[in-house]
Design a protein around this motif. Structure first.
Motif, PDB file in Angstrom:
ATOM      1  N   THR A  53      -1.049  -0.430   5.938  1.00  0.00           N
ATOM      2  CA  THR A  53      -0.670  -1.699   5.333  1.00  0.00           C
ATOM      3  C   THR A  53       0.477  -2.336   6.106  1.00  0.00           C
TER       4      THR A  53
ATOM      5  N   THR B  26      -6.166  -0.524   1.086  1.00  0.00           N
ATOM      6  CA  THR B  26      -6.158  -0.391   2.545  1.00  0.00           C
ATOM      7  C   THR B  26      -6.955   0.836   2.970  1.00  0.00           C
TER       8      THR B  26
ATOM      9  N   THR C 126      -5.608  -6.679   2.530  1.00  0.00           N
ATOM     10  CA  THR C 126      -6.252  -5.835   1.521  1.00  0.00           C
ATOM     11  C   THR C 126      -6.768  -6.639   0.340  1.00  0.00           C
TER      12      THR C 126
END
Length: 388
Positions: A11, A110, A64
């Protein structure tokens, strides 16, 4: 010379680019503070560390937001670029987490995106989990691997899945020995994982397809709901405001039915995944029954109109035929020979023909008897027959 390739994923904001710079021993990648929030790039860097040639591919800015296909398509494109950079594949996939942060829903999304793109087994077979912000680790009484094994919940599932190939990294340290020790530990863990290759990426198409269906299912369900609502509005308008013929109404209902069946077939082919949305197939089933009921009602109305038309035709014919016979016997005789009259009319014609034949026969008999000079009594009897 030993060659090692790393693919860094995670992320945005977890220190991925900083980790890549630490691995290379130089500044090669821009950190998240230097990048635009919407920028999705794959950057390659390489450096010689001791007797090892290290190549790092940094994929930054993973989105995401799994409410559209864009994140999946973007990551897929970036992975293809990364595999072009390293045609022999990656020694290990490095999934970057932040030590001081919580394992949030965003982290879970993610990981889900990574698995869908690279394959369901990528964490178990090819991944090393690296926690950044190692300078914040204050558990001097226990090792980091002991800390990892003591975690609970979703993060524990991830660490167990990668068989605790976990490492704590301090990107801020300027101590060369600490940097070398961290790199050496990462290289050791990388040898415990399997190399990730292009063939694995190609084999993961099934997982990508499954995630595509999962992402698209709520969107498709919403479109189906709008279609059903629009069709219900059309049917209500047809019921409340229709002023045309029943034939036109039936044609329109048939058109609606055809559209609905076509839409249902397309919906089946899209393979909706279960999710937090209203299943549209129930509404479509109710709509199909509604349209079919209205079609049957329209067909019944059309049949009733046809019967009424036949009755009116027969009624007018009887009136016209009676009037014609009284004023024009010759024309009446012509009309009575028509073959297209209803069965009831033909029966009525046969009765009239029989009465006319009997009358003509009685007249002939009367004339014959009169010519032979027979008496008045017989003539009276014959006259009675004529009256009949």
């Amino acid at each position: 010379m030993k060659r090692v390739n790393f693919l860094l994923l995670g992320t945005s904001g977890n220190g991925i680019s900083s980790l890549g710079n630490t691995l290379l021993g130089r500044t090669c990648f821009k950190t998240s503070s230097d990048l635009h929030a919407t920028e999705n790039i794959a950057v390659k860097g390489s450096a010689l560390r001791g007797d090892c040639r290290i190549t790092v591919v940094d994929i930054s800015g993973i989105d995401t937001d799994n409410k559209s296909l864009d994140p999946l398509q973007n990551l897929k494109s970036l992975i293809q670029i990364a595999l072009n950079y390293c045609e022999d594949g990656f020694t290990a996939i490095v999934f970057v987490l932040q030590f001081c942060g919580r394992y949030t829903r965003q982290e879970q999304e993610t990981l889900k995106l990574i698995k869908a793109t690279l394959g369901e087994d990528v964490i178990a077979k090819n991944t090393v989990c690296v926690f950044t912000h190692g300078d914040l680790y204050k558990h001097e009484t226990e090792s980091f691997i002991t800390w990892c094994r003591s975690q609970k919940g979703n993060i524990q599932n991830v660490l167990a899945e990668c068989n605790y190939r976990c490492l704590l990294f301090n990107n801020k340290t300027e101590d060369v020995r600490n940097q070398d020790a961290q790199l050496k530990e990462l290289l050791k863990l990388a040898t415990e994982s399997e190399r990730y290759t292009l063939s694995q990426f190609q084999s993961a198409e099934k997982e990508r397809k499954s995630l595509e269906e999962e992402i698209l299912s709520p969107i498709i369900a919403q479109e189906a709901s709008m279609f059903v609502s629009d069709m219900q509005t059309k049917l209500k308008s047809l019921e409340d405001e229709w002023t045309g013929s029943n034939k036109d109404k039936l044609d329109l209902l048939s058109k609606y039915q055809e559209e609905l069946l076509k839409f249902e077939g397309e919906l089946v082919n899209k393979n909706l995944k279960p999710g937090n949305y209203v299943n549209p197939f129930g509404s479509i089933k109710v709509l199909k029954v509604n349209i079919q009921t209205k079609r049957k009602l329209a067909e019944s109305e059309i049949k009733l109109e046809s019967l009424n038309d036949r009755f009116e035709t027969q009624h007018h014919w009887f009136i016209r035929n009676s009037s014609t016979r009284a004023t024009c016997p010759a024309r009446s005789s012509t009309i009575q020979t028509t073959e297209n009259f209803p069965q009831e009319t033909k029966s009525f014609k046969r009765q009239n023909d029989g009465r006319r034949s009997l009358r003509e026969e009685n007249v002939r008999s009367y004339n014959l008897q009169k010519a032979r000079g027979k008496g008045n009594d017989q003539s009276k009897d014959t006259k009675r027959c004529i009256v009949l």
